[in-house]
Design a protein around this motif. Sequence first.
Motif, PDB file in Angstrom:
ATOM      1  N   TYR A 246     -15.879   3.697   3.257  1.00 13.37           N
ATOM      2  CA  TYR A 246     -15.058   2.518   3.560  1.00 13.37           C
ATOM      3  C   TYR A 246     -14.747   1.735   2.286  1.00 13.37           C
ATOM      4  O   TYR A 246     -13.649   1.191   2.131  1.00 13.37           O
ATOM      5  N   GLN A 247     -15.710   1.665   1.371  1.00 11.10           N
ATOM      6  CA  GLN A 247     -15.478   0.961   0.113  1.00 11.10           C
ATOM      7  C   GLN A 247     -14.425   1.669  -0.738  1.00 11.10           C
ATOM      8  O   GLN A 247     -13.694   1.013  -1.489  1.00 11.10           O
ATOM      9  N   SER A 248     -14.338   2.973  -0.605  1.00 10.73           N
ATOM     10  CA  SER A 248     -13.286   3.703  -1.322  1.00 10.73           C
ATOM     11  C   SER A 248     -11.905   3.283  -0.832  1.00 10.73           C
ATOM     12  O   SER A 248     -10.964   3.142  -1.619  1.00 10.73           O
TER      13      SER A 248
ATOM     14  N   ASP B 234     -11.349   0.344   0.442  1.00 13.74           N
ATOM     15  CA  ASP B 234     -11.231  -1.000  -0.132  1.00 13.74           C
ATOM     16  C   ASP B 234     -10.648  -0.942  -1.535  1.00 13.74           C
ATOM     17  O   ASP B 234      -9.765  -1.721  -1.900  1.00 13.74           O
ATOM     18  N   ASP B 235     -11.161  -0.012  -2.329  1.00  9.73           N
ATOM     19  CA  ASP B 235     -10.698   0.121  -3.706  1.00  9.73           C
ATOM     20  C   ASP B 235      -9.217   0.487  -3.753  1.00  9.73           C
ATOM     21  O   ASP B 235      -8.478   0.025  -4.624  1.00  9.73           O
TER      22      ASP B 235
ATOM     23  N   GLN C 234     -14.159  -6.110   2.383  1.00 12.19           N
ATOM     24  CA  GLN C 234     -15.481  -5.936   2.973  1.00 12.19           C
ATOM     25  C   GLN C 234     -15.524  -4.677   3.830  1.00 12.19           C
ATOM     26  O   GLN C 234     -14.653  -4.461   4.675  1.00 12.19           O
ATOM     27  N   ALA C 235     -16.544  -3.860   3.593  1.00 11.90           N
ATOM     28  CA  ALA C 235     -16.843  -2.726   4.474  1.00 11.90           C
ATOM     29  C   ALA C 235     -17.955  -3.182   5.413  1.00 11.90           C
ATOM     30  O   ALA C 235     -19.103  -3.328   4.991  1.00 11.90           O
TER      31      ALA C 235
ATOM     32  N   ARG D  47      -7.121  -2.660  -2.928  1.00 13.56           N
ATOM     33  CA  ARG D  47      -7.267  -3.851  -3.774  1.00 13.56           C
ATOM     34  C   ARG D  47      -6.022  -4.151  -4.598  1.00 13.56           C
ATOM     35  O   ARG D  47      -5.509  -5.284  -4.585  1.00 13.56           O
TER      36      ARG D  47
ATOM     37  N   ASP E 293     -11.117 -11.459   0.100  1.00  9.81           N
ATOM     38  CA  ASP E 293     -12.238 -10.582  -0.235  1.00  9.81           C
ATOM     39  C   ASP E 293     -12.073  -9.283   0.543  1.00  9.81           C
ATOM     40  O   ASP E 293     -11.393  -9.238   1.574  1.00  9.81           O
TER      41      ASP E 293
ATOM     42  N   VAL F 217     -20.566   3.579   4.476  1.00  8.37           N
ATOM     43  CA  VAL F 217     -20.090   2.350   3.829  1.00  8.37           C
ATOM     44  C   VAL F 217     -19.371   2.686   2.526  1.00  8.37           C
ATOM     45  O   VAL F 217     -18.346   2.075   2.193  1.00  8.37           O
ATOM     46  N   ARG F 218     -19.880   3.671   1.802  1.00 11.25           N
ATOM     47  CA  ARG F 218     -19.211   4.068   0.554  1.00 11.25           C
ATOM     48  C   ARG F 218     -17.808   4.601   0.820  1.00 11.25           C
ATOM     49  O   ARG F 218     -16.871   4.346   0.057  1.00 11.25           O
TER      50      ARG F 218
END
Length: 486
Positions: A181-183, A185-186, A55-56, A189, A53, A178-179
Amino acid sequence: MKQSLLVVFALFLATGTTFTQTAPPKAPARPVAQSPVQKRQGTAFEVSEYGVDFQADPRLIVVMAALDAAGFDPLPPGREPGVFRSQLRKDLADLDPDLRSRLQAFYERTKLPAPSTAADQASRYVSLALALGPIPALEAPERSDDLPAGLLEVLDFAPLVREFYRRSGIDEKLVSYVRAYQSEDDRLRAPATEMVRALLSYLHTRPITVATERTEVKTPAAKKKNSKAYTFRERERRFLIMPDLLAAPGTINFRIIGDSYYAVVPEGTDPASSELRRAYLQYVIDPLVLRFNQDVAAHREQIKQLLAAREKAGSQVSPDVFLSVTRSLVAASDARYDEIRRLEAFSREARNNLAAAKDDATRAAIGKAALAEMSAIQDETISRLADEYEKGAVLAFFFADQLKGIESSGFDVANFFADMMSSLDPAREERRPAEYAAPRQRALAARQARLEAARRNRNYQRIQKLKPQRLPRSSRIWPPLRIPFA
């Protein structure tokens, strides 16, 4: 004669077979399931089914932001901070001076002495972030000897982190952080998914994503009969990839907390060529060693003797037999996987060069160079295994040899593990240092040659930049002017 060698070489490249210095072990007689991770036609490989998984983690963002405010700067002199770090420092420009001063005082007081790196400094705070409770409470764990030494050293930073969270205004910015960090993540992936798929296909296995725990149940009936009753509880095993945009560049922090494996990766990490690969291998292999602990325990004394020999040779090794087996299988899997991947890439290139060659002399030269390159790749693998062997992974060569028997056969490594352990010959493993000495020396010499070549290339490029630029032909003065003396 040369043409015959080239024909053999071409067939070798076409089949993708690799030559090895030791014969592979015999395959087990009982039938073994084929790889369960092969991608079916028209279906996507869903990495979450294999424990992974992304995670941020807000706790990590807050702790590392507080550390940055305390003066931690992992960037080398002259290097500009990234977009996220620049924005964070702009947002924290008005941080209360007294709070900033106390953050700085704690960081300087607990700073590791030289020659510790920025990654070493940050590592303890990553452990702290993962040990804290969820936001906004950010509760610290109770101080005890069970906590890692590095975490204990910075545990008193937790109250400052809570105060930083309340007074810095970071809670208002956390959604946008968080956004960001999610970038990352993307971005991670797709390559991380391919890395996981390739590793599981290589091992022909599927990771154990659920751990079963047996616990004793105390009931009045059981107490009267003087018997024990048990219940079984299932726990999810997770491999969490967490970006850290404030991390020291090029450093992955890997932590195991209970059944959760945390891989904290800096911005720009390439999962295919990083420690992230080894971290996921450990996630896969840890429960295998636990499942077959009796097969490992049967060779406990033999493995202890190998560890004692390494300690006598001056290496600092852990006396834990199970840890040594896990480290050995992880190291062997990573080295063999990397060698096969490199050989496959090189084979494709060599085939293309052979196809483009226009005469026998060129083909002979390509064949000779290719054989030398394949030998160099295998020497590098041996050198890597030797490094791990001397650090306590005393079965690294043993497992590497065993893996050769299942790479092309499709046997699941989980079903083959007991057979591998049953064929352990400790006397054979004691002779490894004498056997790997020559290939390791060749690999070290090759590494040094590459470093020297890279250094010469950098120097050449630097000199080229310092040379005066030549004017275009239309701008040149020709012939040169001659000014006579007065």
